[in-house]
Motif scaffolding. Sequence first.
Motif, PDB file in Angstrom:
ATOM      1  N   GLY A 132      33.240  37.300  24.911  1.00 41.81           N
ATOM      2  CA  GLY A 132      32.792  37.765  23.598  1.00 41.81           C
ATOM      3  C   GLY A 132      32.931  36.709  22.529  1.00 41.81           C
ATOM      4  N   PHE A 133      32.835  35.444  22.915  1.00 46.74           N
ATOM      5  CA  PHE A 133      33.043  34.339  21.968  1.00 46.74           C
ATOM      6  C   PHE A 133      31.831  34.202  21.056  1.00 46.74           C
ATOM      7  CE2 PHE A 133      33.326  29.568  21.267  1.00 46.74           C
ATOM      8  CZ  PHE A 133      34.319  29.671  20.315  1.00 46.74           C
ATOM      9  N   ASP A 134      32.069  34.262  19.738  1.00 48.69           N
ATOM     10  CA  ASP A 134      30.979  34.133  18.773  1.00 48.69           C
ATOM     11  C   ASP A 134      31.038  32.824  17.991  1.00 48.69           C
ATOM     12  OD1 ASP A 134      33.096  34.479  17.039  1.00 48.69           O
ATOM     13  OD2 ASP A 134      32.355  36.329  16.128  1.00 48.69           O
ATOM     14  N   GLY A 135      31.858  31.897  18.479  1.00 50.81           N
ATOM     15  CA  GLY A 135      32.026  30.626  17.791  1.00 50.81           C
ATOM     16  C   GLY A 135      33.271  30.588  16.928  1.00 50.81           C
ATOM     17  N   HIS A 136      33.844  31.774  16.647  1.00 54.33           N
ATOM     18  CA  HIS A 136      35.062  31.849  15.826  1.00 54.33           C
ATOM     19  C   HIS A 136      36.104  32.781  16.433  1.00 54.33           C
ATOM     20  CE1 HIS A 136      37.689  31.851  12.364  1.00 54.33           C
ATOM     21  NE2 HIS A 136      37.520  33.145  12.189  1.00 54.33           N
ATOM     22  N   ARG A 137      35.648  33.888  17.007  1.00 57.18           N
ATOM     23  CA  ARG A 137      36.563  34.858  17.606  1.00 57.18           C
ATOM     24  C   ARG A 137      36.164  35.146  19.044  1.00 57.18           C
ATOM     25  NH1 ARG A 137      39.432  37.192  13.440  1.00 57.18           N
ATOM     26  NH2 ARG A 137      38.452  37.138  11.408  1.00 57.18           N
ATOM     27  N   GLY A 138      37.131  35.605  19.810  1.00 58.40           N
ATOM     28  CA  GLY A 138      36.875  35.966  21.191  1.00 58.40           C
ATOM     29  C   GLY A 138      38.127  36.567  21.806  1.00 58.40           C
ATOM     30  N   THR A 139      38.001  37.011  23.068  1.00 59.80           N
ATOM     31  CA  THR A 139      39.102  37.666  23.771  1.00 59.80           C
ATOM     32  C   THR A 139      39.489  36.852  24.991  1.00 59.80           C
ATOM     33  OG1 THR A 139      38.200  39.799  23.068  1.00 59.80           O
ATOM     34  CG2 THR A 139      39.831  39.848  24.820  1.00 59.80           C
ATOM     35  N   VAL A 140      40.803  36.761  25.234  1.00 54.74           N
ATOM     36  CA  VAL A 140      41.303  36.042  26.400  1.00 54.74           C
ATOM     37  C   VAL A 140      42.325  36.910  27.123  1.00 54.74           C
ATOM     38  CG1 VAL A 140      40.972  33.747  25.392  1.00 54.74           C
ATOM     39  CG2 VAL A 140      43.161  34.916  25.094  1.00 54.74           C
ATOM     40  N   TRP A 141      42.543  36.586  28.403  1.00 53.37           N
ATOM     41  CA  TRP A 141      43.620  37.197  29.163  1.00 53.37           C
ATOM     42  C   TRP A 141      44.898  36.409  28.883  1.00 53.37           C
ATOM     43  CZ3 TRP A 141      43.636  41.722  31.583  1.00 53.37           C
ATOM     44  CH2 TRP A 141      42.412  42.277  31.989  1.00 53.37           C
ATOM     45  N   THR A 142      45.997  37.134  28.715  1.00 54.50           N
ATOM     46  CA  THR A 142      47.296  36.485  28.518  1.00 54.50           C
ATOM     47  C   THR A 142      48.321  37.120  29.455  1.00 54.50           C
ATOM     48  OG1 THR A 142      47.992  38.042  26.791  1.00 54.50           O
ATOM     49  CG2 THR A 142      46.842  36.045  26.077  1.00 54.50           C
ATOM     50  N   VAL A 143      49.424  36.406  29.616  1.00 54.08           N
ATOM     51  CA  VAL A 143      50.576  36.955  30.328  1.00 54.08           C
ATOM     52  C   VAL A 143      51.689  37.105  29.295  1.00 54.08           C
ATOM     53  CG1 VAL A 143      52.305  36.585  32.124  1.00 54.08           C
ATOM     54  CG2 VAL A 143      49.924  35.911  32.523  1.00 54.08           C
ATOM     55  N   GLN A 144      52.115  38.362  29.092  1.00 51.71           N
ATOM     56  CA  GLN A 144      53.194  38.666  28.157  1.00 51.71           C
ATOM     57  C   GLN A 144      54.234  39.506  28.879  1.00 51.71           C
ATOM     58  OE1 GLN A 144      51.866  39.972  24.147  1.00 51.71           O
ATOM     59  NE2 GLN A 144      49.802  39.874  25.025  1.00 51.71           N
ATOM     60  N   ASP A 145      55.457  39.049  28.884  1.00 54.06           N
ATOM     61  CA  ASP A 145      56.552  39.764  29.551  1.00 54.06           C
ATOM     62  C   ASP A 145      56.207  40.075  31.005  1.00 54.06           C
ATOM     63  OD1 ASP A 145      58.018  39.768  27.142  1.00 54.06           O
ATOM     64  OD2 ASP A 145      56.921  41.543  26.467  1.00 54.06           O
ATOM     65  N   GLY A 146      55.540  39.147  31.681  1.00 51.79           N
ATOM     66  CA  GLY A 146      55.238  39.305  33.098  1.00 51.79           C
ATOM     67  C   GLY A 146      54.065  40.218  33.401  1.00 51.79           C
ATOM     68  N   ARG A 147      53.284  40.593  32.408  1.00 48.29           N
ATOM     69  CA  ARG A 147      52.131  41.491  32.642  1.00 48.29           C
ATOM     70  C   ARG A 147      50.883  40.949  31.940  1.00 48.29           C
ATOM     71  NH1 ARG A 147      53.523  45.910  35.348  1.00 48.29           N
ATOM     72  NH2 ARG A 147      55.701  46.562  35.312  1.00 48.29           N
ATOM     73  N   LEU A 148      49.725  41.263  32.555  1.00 55.45           N
ATOM     74  CA  LEU A 148      48.446  40.832  31.988  1.00 55.45           C
ATOM     75  C   LEU A 148      48.084  41.678  30.766  1.00 55.45           C
ATOM     76  CD1 LEU A 148      46.247  40.289  35.166  1.00 55.45           C
ATOM     77  CD2 LEU A 148      47.041  38.534  33.584  1.00 55.45           C
ATOM     78  N   ALA A 149      47.529  41.034  29.776  1.00 55.09           N
ATOM     79  CA  ALA A 149      47.053  41.736  28.580  1.00 55.09           C
ATOM     80  C   ALA A 149      45.870  40.969  28.007  1.00 55.09           C
ATOM     81  CB  ALA A 149      48.175  41.840  27.555  1.00 55.09           C
ATOM     82  N   ARG A 150      44.926  41.708  27.425  1.00 54.80           N
ATOM     83  CA  ARG A 150      43.782  41.082  26.768  1.00 54.80           C
ATOM     84  C   ARG A 150      44.034  41.134  25.265  1.00 54.80           C
ATOM     85  NH1 ARG A 150      39.133  40.111  29.240  1.00 54.80           N
ATOM     86  NH2 ARG A 150      37.845  40.664  27.483  1.00 54.80           N
ATOM     87  N   ILE A 151      43.872  39.980  24.615  1.00 54.20           N
ATOM     88  CA  ILE A 151      44.051  39.961  23.160  1.00 54.20           C
ATOM     89  C   ILE A 151      42.930  39.148  22.518  1.00 54.20           C
ATOM     90  CG2 ILE A 151      46.560  40.228  23.262  1.00 54.20           C
ATOM     91  CD1 ILE A 151      46.777  37.255  22.630  1.00 54.20           C
TER      92      ILE A 151
END
Length: 196
Positions: A132-151
């Motif tokens: 969903g990258f529009d040149g300024h914002r977008g979403t990535v997968w991250t690992v937080q506290d040992g679990r996957l999250a999209r932010i």
Amino acid sequence: LLAHHRLVAPFDAQVVTRHAEAGTVVKAGDAIFTLIDPATVWIQAYVDEERAGQLAPGQPGTIRLRSQPSAEFHGTIIRIGLESDRVNEERRVWLTCADCPAEMFLGEQAEVRILTGTRASALMVPEVAITGFDGHRGTVWTVQDGRLARIGLTFGARDDRGRVEVAGGLPEGAAIVTSPPRGAAEGRRAHLSEAP
């Protein structure tokens, strides 16, 4: 009468094209020669509008000519077009060349890279890892506290290797997943491993 018909160039020029040969009948206004001043040859580049926002006159650039792909020449932005190409969504940029070969061929293709800024350090993410990258914002997968999250993150500058600078939104202690595994889902357990 002969002096009246003598052609004199208005500057020290080089003939690029001869439109008429000796003895050819020409009318008033017909082109006879196309002339250039070799000292004023510019490189014209087309830059995607999405990447053209940080361009400014005076910025340095590197130039590679198609006829000399192993050589790198140095130039400076001298002018930026005021009108973008509506079809190709590109902006025209002209660069002077400080150390280009003495013999330049007009119309030759060139690759231009323009330096718009530098960072002492930056967190860079491959653009392919952003959805969903529009040149300024977008979403990535991250690992937080040992679990996957999209932010969602905000992004800044890009480099010439397909990476984008993370400008904000990354929580403390979170790590960005550059190659999400198949079947990635929110809350799924994950551990980090360095790329080989």
